[in-house]
Design an enzyme around this catalytic site. Structure first.
Site, short mmCIF file in Angstrom:
data_model
loop_
_atom_site.label_atom_id
_atom_site.label_comp_id
_atom_site.label_asym_id
_atom_site.label_seq_id
_atom_site.Cartn_x
_atom_site.Cartn_y
_atom_site.Cartn_z
N ASN A 35 9.80 69.41 -43.23
CA ASN A 35 9.20 68.61 -44.32
C ASN A 35 8.73 67.25 -43.81
O ASN A 35 8.75 66.26 -44.55
CB ASN A 35 10.15 68.45 -45.52
CG ASN A 35 9.49 67.94 -46.80
OD1 ASN A 35 10.14 67.29 -47.61
ND2 ASN A 35 8.21 68.20 -46.99
N SER A 95 4.34 70.67 -44.36
CA SER A 95 4.39 70.73 -45.83
C SER A 95 4.00 69.42 -46.52
O SER A 95 3.38 69.47 -47.59
CB SER A 95 5.73 71.27 -46.33
OG SER A 95 6.81 70.45 -45.96
P1 4NP Z 1 7.41 70.71 -39.86
O1 4NP Z 1 7.52 70.37 -38.29
O2 4NP Z 1 8.31 71.93 -40.08
O3 4NP Z 1 5.98 71.04 -40.02
O4 4NP Z 1 7.89 69.49 -40.60
C1 4NP Z 1 8.70 70.18 -37.58
C2 4NP Z 1 9.36 68.98 -37.67
C3 4NP Z 1 10.51 68.77 -36.94
C4 4NP Z 1 10.98 69.77 -36.10
C5 4NP Z 1 10.32 70.98 -36.02
C6 4NP Z 1 9.18 71.19 -36.77
N1 4NP Z 1 12.14 69.54 -35.29
O5 4NP Z 1 12.49 70.42 -34.50
O6 4NP Z 1 12.76 68.46 -35.42
#
Ligand code: 4NP
Length: 168
Positions: free
Chosen positions: A16, A20
């Site tokens: 998030n 999103s």
């Molecule tokens: P989102 O992207 O799912 O599009 O918000 C990500 C944000 C953080 C992480 C992975 C995907 N993470 O691994 O911290």
């Protein structure tokens, strides 16, 4: 749906903070442009970024196209969301799996659920049933790709809403 109650849509990704929140603002702007009575929010399947503003890269790329993500704050998808929302939009297939798992828990807790679950790209002829790829570990092109797909899929959802929901 009555003519006063908005049709409520929740855009969901993993954190998030990238996809999103982008989908939320892009879809909201597309619905507003057509004066649809649609309420849009977003959430993550994980709670890792709770309370955080969207990733600065997402904010910067979105701003170049006229979308302001700066006021959004991350939150986790919760069982009650399946009662609150009409439609939950997953950015990718892993998200949809996690959403369906939580929907089962929610059904055990609450019984009949209100929300339908779909991919962001479900009605998008240009990206039909494709994932919105996670841009987090990549470069600028990934963030532009998220915006391209959110714009394309939002236009497709607006068309769907115009034909399938009443709006006040
Ligand atoms: P989102 O992207 O799912 O599009 O918000 C990500 C944000 C953080 C992480 C992975 C995907 N993470 O691994 O911290």
């Amino acid at each position: 749906m009555s003519s006063q109650m908005p049709y409520k849509v929740l855009c969901v990704c993993l954190g998030n903070i990238c996809r999103s929140p982008t989908a939320e603002v892009v879809l909201r702007q597309h619905c507003e442009a057509k004066k649809l009575n649609v309420w849009v929010d977003s959430a993550g399947t994980s709670n890792d970024h709770f309370g955080q503003a969207p990733d600065l890269r997402s904010q910067q790329h979105a701003k170049k196209r006229g979308y302001d993500l700066s006021q959004l704050r991350a939150r986790q998808l919760c069982p009650h969301d399946f009662l609150e929302f009409d439609l939950i939009l997953a950015m990718d297939h892993s998200n949809i799996f996690d959403i369906q798992m939580l929907a089962k828990k929610s059904q055990t807790q609450y019984g009949t659920l209100r929300a339908q679950i779909a991919l962001m790209s479900a009605h998008d002829a240009d990206y039909f049933e494709q994932a919105v790829p996670d841009p987090y570990y990549g470069g600028a092109l990934g963030f532009e790709q998220v915006l391209d797909q959110c714009e394309s899929s939002s236009a497709a959802w607006v068309c769907f809403f115009q034909h399938n929901i009443q709006h006040g």
